[in-house]
Design a protein around this motif. Sequence first.
Motif, short mmCIF file in Angstrom:
data_model
loop_
_atom_site.label_atom_id
_atom_site.label_comp_id
_atom_site.label_asym_id
_atom_site.label_seq_id
_atom_site.Cartn_x
_atom_site.Cartn_y
_atom_site.Cartn_z
N ASP A 7 0.83 -1.20 0.00
CA ASP A 7 0.00 0.00 0.00
C ASP A 7 0.86 1.25 0.00
O ASP A 7 0.60 2.19 -0.74
CB ASP A 7 -0.94 0.01 1.22
CG ASP A 7 -2.08 -0.98 1.08
OD1 ASP A 7 -2.38 -1.35 -0.07
OD2 ASP A 7 -2.65 -1.37 2.11
N GLN A 8 1.89 1.26 0.82
CA GLN A 8 2.81 2.40 0.87
C GLN A 8 3.53 2.56 -0.47
O GLN A 8 3.70 3.67 -0.96
CB GLN A 8 3.84 2.23 2.00
CG GLN A 8 3.27 2.46 3.37
CD GLN A 8 2.94 3.93 3.61
OE1 GLN A 8 3.01 4.77 2.73
NE2 GLN A 8 2.53 4.23 4.84
N ARG A 11 1.06 3.89 -2.93
CA ARG A 11 0.77 5.29 -2.64
C ARG A 11 1.92 6.19 -3.11
O ARG A 11 1.70 7.24 -3.71
CB ARG A 11 0.52 5.47 -1.13
CG ARG A 11 0.11 6.89 -0.77
CD ARG A 11 -0.30 7.01 0.69
NE ARG A 11 -1.60 6.37 0.88
CZ ARG A 11 -1.84 5.40 1.77
NH1 ARG A 11 -0.88 4.96 2.54
NH2 ARG A 11 -3.04 4.87 1.87
N LYS A 12 3.16 5.75 -2.84
CA LYS A 12 4.33 6.53 -3.24
C LYS A 12 4.41 6.64 -4.77
O LYS A 12 4.63 7.72 -5.33
CB LYS A 12 5.60 5.89 -2.70
CG LYS A 12 6.85 6.66 -3.02
CD LYS A 12 8.08 5.98 -2.44
CE LYS A 12 9.33 6.74 -2.85
NZ LYS A 12 10.54 6.07 -2.40
N PHE A 14 1.95 6.29 -6.85
CA PHE A 14 0.80 7.08 -7.29
C PHE A 14 1.11 8.57 -7.16
O PHE A 14 0.82 9.35 -8.07
CB PHE A 14 -0.44 6.72 -6.46
CG PHE A 14 -1.66 7.48 -6.85
CD1 PHE A 14 -2.36 7.16 -8.00
CD2 PHE A 14 -2.11 8.55 -6.07
CE1 PHE A 14 -3.49 7.87 -8.36
CE2 PHE A 14 -3.23 9.26 -6.42
CZ PHE A 14 -3.93 8.92 -7.56
N MET A 15 1.70 8.98 -6.06
CA MET A 15 2.05 10.40 -5.85
C MET A 15 3.08 10.86 -6.87
O MET A 15 2.97 11.97 -7.40
CB MET A 15 2.58 10.61 -4.43
CG MET A 15 1.56 10.32 -3.34
SD MET A 15 0.14 11.39 -3.41
CE MET A 15 0.76 12.76 -2.49
#
Length: 126
Positions: A7-8, A11-12, A14-15
């Motif tokens: 997930d991290q 998320r990273k 994705f950002m």
Amino acid sequence: MAKGEPDQELRKAFMELQGKMQETNQKLRIADVQVESLKKQIVHAQLTDKEIQSLGENTRVYESVGRMFLLTDIPMVRENLKAKVTKCNERITNLQANKEYLERSMAESQNNLREMIKLKQSVGAA
């Protein structure tokens, strides 16, 4: 713990992709503004050339050089205007090519993001 890592990671990534897409969109808008500005310069140069064409041979014409004006003969002014139009057209061509590259880059980023989400969904479902 192992479940939180993907997930991290997602998320990273994705950002990063979102930041890249925003940057690409900004560059595309800048390129559009530059192309419009160059088109206006071309129209201005063409209109000036058209007006100069109708002047007599003995008419005194001045060309802007920095903050001053130089007395110049009509053929030289027309030649400089044609060179300006040519230069602007070349820059427009380069900007269009750059825009196409940026659009492809943005599409690729979007596809990478979609693949990442699908991969995450398939891993999360398993």
